[in-house]
Design a protein around this motif. Structure first.
Motif, PDB file in Angstrom:
ATOM      1  N   ARG A 174     -47.723 -92.717  16.808  1.00 35.31           N
ATOM      2  CA  ARG A 174     -46.710 -92.716  17.878  1.00 35.31           C
ATOM      3  C   ARG A 174     -45.341 -92.371  17.322  1.00 35.31           C
ATOM      4  O   ARG A 174     -44.589 -91.614  17.919  1.00 35.31           O
ATOM      5  CB  ARG A 174     -46.651 -94.079  18.559  1.00 35.31           C
ATOM      6  CG  ARG A 174     -47.810 -94.259  19.487  1.00 35.31           C
ATOM      7  CD  ARG A 174     -47.538 -95.180  20.658  1.00 35.31           C
ATOM      8  NE  ARG A 174     -48.775 -95.254  21.420  1.00 35.31           N
ATOM      9  CZ  ARG A 174     -49.763 -96.086  21.133  1.00 35.31           C
ATOM     10  NH1 ARG A 174     -49.653 -96.931  20.133  1.00 35.31           N
ATOM     11  NH2 ARG A 174     -50.864 -96.073  21.848  1.00 35.31           N
ATOM     12  N   SER A 175     -45.041 -92.931  16.127  1.00 35.77           N
ATOM     13  CA  SER A 175     -43.688 -92.705  15.605  1.00 35.77           C
ATOM     14  C   SER A 175     -43.480 -91.243  15.213  1.00 35.77           C
ATOM     15  O   SER A 175     -42.356 -90.770  15.164  1.00 35.77           O
ATOM     16  CB  SER A 175     -43.407 -93.633  14.417  1.00 35.77           C
ATOM     17  OG  SER A 175     -44.147 -93.180  13.319  1.00 35.77           O
ATOM     18  N   THR A 176     -44.567 -90.501  14.958  1.00 33.72           N
ATOM     19  CA  THR A 176     -44.391 -89.084  14.631  1.00 33.72           C
ATOM     20  C   THR A 176     -44.644 -88.209  15.863  1.00 33.72           C
ATOM     21  O   THR A 176     -44.814 -87.002  15.748  1.00 33.72           O
ATOM     22  CB  THR A 176     -45.340 -88.636  13.506  1.00 33.72           C
ATOM     23  OG1 THR A 176     -46.668 -88.987  13.902  1.00 33.72           O
ATOM     24  CG2 THR A 176     -45.010 -89.271  12.185  1.00 33.72           C
ATOM     25  N   GLY A 177     -44.688 -88.838  17.045  1.00 31.54           N
ATOM     26  CA  GLY A 177     -44.841 -88.072  18.287  1.00 31.54           C
ATOM     27  C   GLY A 177     -46.265 -87.670  18.584  1.00 31.54           C
ATOM     28  O   GLY A 177     -46.514 -86.781  19.390  1.00 31.54           O
ATOM     29  N   GLY A 178     -47.235 -88.318  17.928  1.00 33.33           N
ATOM     30  CA  GLY A 178     -48.649 -87.960  18.152  1.00 33.33           C
ATOM     31  C   GLY A 178     -49.182 -88.524  19.459  1.00 33.33           C
ATOM     32  O   GLY A 178     -48.692 -89.544  19.955  1.00 33.33           O
ATOM     33  N   THR A 179     -50.179 -87.839  20.011  1.00 31.97           N
ATOM     34  CA  THR A 179     -50.804 -88.316  21.251  1.00 31.97           C
ATOM     35  C   THR A 179     -52.249 -88.754  21.008  1.00 31.97           C
ATOM     36  O   THR A 179     -52.874 -89.341  21.882  1.00 31.97           O
ATOM     37  CB  THR A 179     -50.857 -87.186  22.293  1.00 31.97           C
ATOM     38  OG1 THR A 179     -51.590 -86.106  21.711  1.00 31.97           O
ATOM     39  CG2 THR A 179     -49.487 -86.711  22.695  1.00 31.97           C
ATOM     40  N   GLY A 180     -52.780 -88.435  19.837  1.00 32.55           N
ATOM     41  CA  GLY A 180     -54.187 -88.763  19.569  1.00 32.55           C
ATOM     42  C   GLY A 180     -55.137 -87.715  20.134  1.00 32.55           C
ATOM     43  O   GLY A 180     -56.359 -87.879  20.081  1.00 32.55           O
ATOM     44  N   LEU A 181     -54.582 -86.612  20.669  1.00 30.52           N
ATOM     45  CA  LEU A 181     -55.443 -85.573  21.256  1.00 30.52           C
ATOM     46  C   LEU A 181     -55.466 -84.296  20.410  1.00 30.52           C
ATOM     47  O   LEU A 181     -56.276 -83.406  20.651  1.00 30.52           O
ATOM     48  CB  LEU A 181     -54.960 -85.218  22.671  1.00 30.52           C
ATOM     49  CG  LEU A 181     -55.140 -86.312  23.714  1.00 30.52           C
ATOM     50  CD1 LEU A 181     -54.531 -85.879  25.051  1.00 30.52           C
ATOM     51  CD2 LEU A 181     -56.612 -86.644  23.909  1.00 30.52           C
ATOM     52  N   GLY A 182     -54.544 -84.207  19.427  1.00 30.21           N
ATOM     53  CA  GLY A 182     -54.366 -82.961  18.678  1.00 30.21           C
ATOM     54  C   GLY A 182     -55.648 -82.416  18.060  1.00 30.21           C
ATOM     55  O   GLY A 182     -55.988 -81.245  18.256  1.00 30.21           O
ATOM     56  N   LEU A 183     -56.385 -83.255  17.322  1.00 27.04           N
ATOM     57  CA  LEU A 183     -57.575 -82.757  16.634  1.00 27.04           C
ATOM     58  C   LEU A 183     -58.715 -82.468  17.603  1.00 27.04           C
ATOM     59  O   LEU A 183     -59.543 -81.586  17.368  1.00 27.04           O
ATOM     60  CB  LEU A 183     -58.039 -83.769  15.576  1.00 27.04           C
ATOM     61  CG  LEU A 183     -57.199 -83.833  14.306  1.00 27.04           C
ATOM     62  CD1 LEU A 183     -57.782 -84.868  13.346  1.00 27.04           C
ATOM     63  CD2 LEU A 183     -57.117 -82.473  13.626  1.00 27.04           C
ATOM     64  N   SER A 184     -58.742 -83.234  18.699  1.00 24.20           N
ATOM     65  CA  SER A 184     -59.767 -82.982  19.708  1.00 24.20           C
ATOM     66  C   SER A 184     -59.567 -81.591  20.307  1.00 24.20           C
ATOM     67  O   SER A 184     -60.532 -80.830  20.516  1.00 24.20           O
ATOM     68  CB  SER A 184     -59.633 -84.073  20.756  1.00 24.20           C
ATOM     69  OG  SER A 184     -60.619 -83.985  21.685  1.00 24.20           O
ATOM     70  N   ILE A 185     -58.299 -81.220  20.516  1.00 24.08           N
ATOM     71  CA  ILE A 185     -57.980 -79.876  21.015  1.00 24.08           C
ATOM     72  C   ILE A 185     -58.388 -78.822  19.967  1.00 24.08           C
ATOM     73  O   ILE A 185     -59.023 -77.821  20.305  1.00 24.08           O
ATOM     74  CB  ILE A 185     -56.474 -79.774  21.368  1.00 24.08           C
ATOM     75  CG1 ILE A 185     -56.213 -80.604  22.632  1.00 24.08           C
ATOM     76  CG2 ILE A 185     -56.026 -78.331  21.563  1.00 24.08           C
ATOM     77  CD1 ILE A 185     -54.759 -80.714  23.048  1.00 24.08           C
ATOM     78  N   VAL A 186     -58.074 -79.086  18.697  1.00 25.62           N
ATOM     79  CA  VAL A 186     -58.445 -78.142  17.631  1.00 25.62           C
ATOM     80  C   VAL A 186     -59.964 -77.898  17.640  1.00 25.62           C
ATOM     81  O   VAL A 186     -60.436 -76.763  17.576  1.00 25.62           O
ATOM     82  CB  VAL A 186     -58.014 -78.677  16.240  1.00 25.62           C
ATOM     83  CG1 VAL A 186     -58.515 -77.769  15.122  1.00 25.62           C
ATOM     84  CG2 VAL A 186     -56.504 -78.835  16.155  1.00 25.62           C
ATOM     85  N   LYS A 187     -60.708 -78.988  17.748  1.00 26.76           N
ATOM     86  CA  LYS A 187     -62.173 -78.871  17.714  1.00 26.76           C
ATOM     87  C   LYS A 187     -62.693 -78.007  18.877  1.00 26.76           C
ATOM     88  O   LYS A 187     -63.544 -77.145  18.693  1.00 26.76           O
ATOM     89  CB  LYS A 187     -62.789 -80.275  17.783  1.00 26.76           C
ATOM     90  CG  LYS A 187     -64.273 -80.284  17.529  1.00 26.76           C
ATOM     91  CD  LYS A 187     -64.842 -81.660  17.642  1.00 26.76           C
ATOM     92  CE  LYS A 187     -65.217 -81.929  19.090  1.00 26.76           C
ATOM     93  NZ  LYS A 187     -65.846 -83.228  19.286  1.00 26.76           N
ATOM     94  N   HIS A 188     -62.143 -78.251  20.073  1.00 29.63           N
ATOM     95  CA  HIS A 188     -62.604 -77.474  21.226  1.00 29.63           C
ATOM     96  C   HIS A 188     -62.175 -76.013  21.153  1.00 29.63           C
ATOM     97  O   HIS A 188     -62.930 -75.127  21.548  1.00 29.63           O
ATOM     98  CB  HIS A 188     -62.109 -78.109  22.536  1.00 29.63           C
ATOM     99  CG  HIS A 188     -62.946 -79.288  22.927  1.00 29.63           C
ATOM    100  ND1 HIS A 188     -62.614 -80.570  22.580  1.00 29.63           N
ATOM    101  CD2 HIS A 188     -64.106 -79.353  23.584  1.00 29.63           C
ATOM    102  CE1 HIS A 188     -63.550 -81.380  23.030  1.00 29.63           C
ATOM    103  NE2 HIS A 188     -64.462 -80.671  23.650  1.00 29.63           N
TER     104      HIS A 188
END
Ligand code: ADP
Length: 276
Positions: A220-234
């Protein structure tokens, strides 16, 4: 747990026979459970910035006579609304990617330009962290795909490499030609390496799941949403490629994004078909 449903019991062979029709709904139940989890996660993730915005707007009202405090709370409100916008955009991107099969508008793309644009999009993060991103490897390779999606995927990997490394680090993006081991087809590897916090074996299996984070506070502190790698995979799978990770906790990580290589441009390829 397997889920079997009895569909009919009347047997055409007569009353002394029993006919059982069983339908295996295990997969359907699993899909439904994943969907329910996703909706619950989205609601939870949305509540955080929305709650913060509500509290901050009250704080602005209470601090009306103090211009410094008003400025401070307004800045925080802007940060939270940016976060909310990013989260909503990523949720939309992810559901589009999951619904699509293949690439909707494929174009012939030079890998150098994709990588350069992806790195450019994280330049402010690199600057803030006083880190540098170095691009190395082969030049002149091409792939076929959706420009925006491919840039987003590489950008997410470089962003993570910066975010999960100490300030003042060096991230290397290396472009290599590769050969797909099973099909022997030519491929392009874009490998993003960092010497950051790394990922332990148990977490490695889960980092491509939606909303999975090893350290939620850091994300969260680095602005992450937890979705980034899931998007990369798709993005990788929609382009006929994949993404692999090598990581050692405390030492660093390398994420390798692999795409099928497009045939090299020849004299007969019109320059107009190359999108930069
Ligand atoms: P986030 O928005 O939290 O970065 P991601 O889906 O991009 O979400 O990544 C999931 C999790 O994987 C991150 O929260 C982080 O714990 C871990 N991770 C991703 N990339 C790296 C990396 N380069 N080094 C260490 N950990 C990483």
């Amino acid at each position: 747990r397997p889920s079997l449903v009895v569909l009919a019991r009347v047997c055409p062979l007569g009353p002394d026979h029993v006919l059982l029709l069983l339908e295996d709904r295990t997969d359907a139940r699993r899909v439904e459970a994943v969907r329910r989890d996703f909706v619950a996660n989205v609601s939870h993730e949305l509540k955080t910035p929305v709650g913060a915005l509500s509290l901050l707007s009250e704080a602005v009202e209470d601090a009306a006579d103090d211009p410094d405090a008003v400025r401070h709370f307004s800045q925080r409100m802007r940060r939270e609304s940016r976060r909310l916008t990013q989260l909503v955009q990523e949720i939309i991107d992810l559901s589009r990617l999951q619904a699509a099969e293949g690439v909707v508008q494929p174009a012939l793309l030079p890998v150098d330009a994709l990588v350069a644009e992806a790195v450019d999009r994280v330049s402010s993060v690199a600057q803030q962290r006083e880190s540098e991103v170095v691009v190395a490897g082969e030049r002149g390779l091409q792939v076929v795909g959706d420009r925006e999606l491919l840039i987003t995927a590489v950008r997410n990997l470089v962003h993570n490499a910066l975010a999960y490394s100490p300030e003042g680090s060096r991230v290397v993006v290396e472009v290599r030609r590769a050969t797909e081991s099973q099909t022997r087809e030519r491929a392009v590897d874009i490998a993003v390496s960092d010497r950051g916090v790394g990922i332990g074996p148990a977490d490695l299996e889960r980092i491509f799941e939606r909303f999975y984070r090893v350290d939620p506070a850091r994300s969260r502190s680095t602005g992450g949403t937890g979705l980034g790698l899931s998007i990369v995979k798709h993005v990788a799978s929609n382009h006929g490629g994949d993404v692999r990770v090598w990581s050692v906790e405390g030492e660093g990580s390398t994420f390798t994004f692999r795409l099928p290589e497009a045939a090299a441009a020849t004299g007969s390829t019109p320059a107009a078909s190359v999108t930069t």
